[in-house]
Design an enzyme around this catalytic site. Structure first.
Site, short mmCIF file in Angstrom:
data_model
loop_
_atom_site.label_atom_id
_atom_site.label_comp_id
_atom_site.label_asym_id
_atom_site.label_seq_id
_atom_site.Cartn_x
_atom_site.Cartn_y
_atom_site.Cartn_z
CG ASP A 126 -2.38 0.51 0.84
OD1 ASP A 126 -2.39 1.18 0.04
OD2 ASP A 126 -3.36 -0.17 1.68
CG ASP A 183 -9.57 1.99 -1.49
OD1 ASP A 183 -8.49 2.04 -2.06
OD2 ASP A 183 -9.62 1.75 -0.24
C1 GAL Z 1 -6.34 0.95 1.19
C2 GAL Z 1 -6.47 0.04 0.25
C3 GAL Z 1 -7.47 -0.96 0.27
C4 GAL Z 1 -7.26 -1.69 1.45
C5 GAL Z 1 -6.69 -0.63 2.77
C6 GAL Z 1 -6.31 -1.26 3.97
O1 GAL Z 1 -5.17 1.94 0.87
O2 GAL Z 1 -6.59 0.57 -1.31
O3 GAL Z 1 -7.45 -1.79 -0.58
O4 GAL Z 1 -5.96 -2.43 1.43
O5 GAL Z 1 -5.86 0.51 2.34
O6 GAL Z 1 -6.17 -0.32 5.01
#
Ligand code: GAL
Length: 381
Positions: A126, A183
């Site tokens: 991430d 997301d």
């Molecule tokens: C976001 C990501 C999501 C998930 C989340 C977890 O940045 O895009 O898919 O992994 O973090 O905290």
């Protein structure tokens, strides 16, 4: 590690957020097998954010939360491998994960070693809490080098949401797929927005590093961590068809232990999975539009084709509007004018119906939120 087809699997985030544990993972893994998802091609089980303790141990190593994963990650990986599945895990290029757990920033080589020692097969990486002075391309590159030198094949799944013009540098880093969208949430509006954004990025998607349009919400029905309004089964079907057609990674996000027959039928559609996994991964191109509305792609209807390995074509007609539309494609747009002596035999991937298109155009009335996807063979006219 070279990635030849879009990765397929199941990920914990969409439904379970940070509330994950070994029991959930093993039950879901068992369901992957019993429901036929594994045999349909889904192989990774990915633990997203929330698997670790909030602090590293005295040696600077990441530690799995012992309440959630009492036997540790290595034992879980062994179980999944014995079931013919692979284990994915999650970390972050920044100082902390989005959920506030330790990130791998400046621990890349140690963490890659830890993941390899646990026999992890996949790392979702991430972009939260990235120090401003550090370059995203270098952070992904460093983790890719760490994984490539860990002694184990571990697929790096970059998740920088397209930030900092990710598409311009991601293929140089060694990532095997990259999040080309923000997301997803479980609503038709979100699906439409991500699909539209993808139109400008289709040329980035190729063997080695695949576009990842985010986890599927098919079957969530408004429940769970990113559950929102939910969608109709028709919209979920179109969502799956779009992700498959555009050769996105296919990561299921619903609670598969309780999925309906219709959800399973959508997620296992063999025709779409074959298009998704086509070895050539050629870029889609526009071949038609909406008859009474506009010529060519418009905001809400896409008609695309892809040349598949072995000579067939995939043709997709997607109606993202709220109303029925007459969608069409032309043989001219497919580079098959009349004089070339070939026509098409179309097989509808959902119904199995077969029809021929001899000349001119093919038109179908497609309801709002619905789609048609065909596999087309070239035959003598
Ligand atoms: C976001 C990501 C999501 C998930 C989340 C977890 O940045 O895009 O898919 O992994 O973090 O905290």
């Amino acid at each position: 590690m070279v990635v030849y087809t879009p990765p397929m699997g199941w990920n914990t985030w969409n439904t379970f957020g940070l509330q994950i544990n070994e029991k959930l993972i093993l039950e879901s893994a068992r369901t992957m097998i019993d429901s036929g998802l594994r045999d349909a091609g889904y192989e990774y089980i990915v633990l997203d954010d929330g698997w670790s303790l909030p602090h590293r141990d005295e040696n600077g190593r990441l530690v799995a939360d012992p309440e959630k994963f009492p036997r540790g990650i290595g034992a879980l990986a062994d179980d999944l491998h014995a079931m013919g599945l692979k284990l994915g895990i999650y970390s972050c290029a920044g100082l902390m994960t989005c959920g506030g757990f330790p990130g791998s920033n400046s621990y890349e080589f140690e963490d890659a070693q830890t993941f390899a020692s646990w026999k992890v097969d996949f790392l979702k990486y991430d972009y939260c809490y990235k120090p401003q002075h550090e370059r995203g391309d270098q952070l992904y590159q460093r983790m890719a080098m760490a994984l490539n030198n860990s002694g184990r094949d571990i697929l790096l799944s970059a998740c920088s949401w397209g930030a900092d013009e990710t598409e311009k540098w991601i293929r140089s880093t060694g990532a095997g797929c990259w999040r080309s969208t923000v997301d997803i949430v479980d609503s038709w509006e979100s699906i439409k927005a991500l699909a539209k954004r993808q139109r400008g990025l289709m040329g980035c998607n190729a063997i080695g590093c695949f576009n990842d349009m985010d986890m599927l919400v098919t079957g969530m029905n408004g429940n769970g961590n990113v559950g929102l309004a939910g969608c109709t089964d028709t919209q979920y079907k179109t969502h799956f068809a779009l992700w498959a057609f555009l050769a996105s990674t296919l990561m299921i996000g619903c609670d598969i232990r309780n999925m309906s027959e219709e959800t399973a039928r959508i997620l296992k559609n063999p025709g779409l999975i074959a298009i998704n996994q086509d070895r050539a991964c050629r870029q889609p191109f526009s071949v038609g539009g909406s008859f009474n509305f506009a010529c060519g792609d418009d905001e809400d209807s896409f008609v695309w084709a892809r040349l598949l390995d072995g000579g067939d074509l995939a043709i997709g007609m997607f109606n993202l509007s709220d109303h029925p539309r007459n969608l069409y494609f032309t043989l001219n747009d497919l580079a098959l004018p009349r004089f070339c002596g070939r026509k098409l035999e179309l097989t509808d991937v959902w119904t199995g119906e077969v029809c021929q298109v001899g000349e001119g155009l093919h038109m179908a009335k497609v309801d709002g939120g619905d789609c048609r996807v065909y596999r087309a063979k070239l035959i003598r006219a």
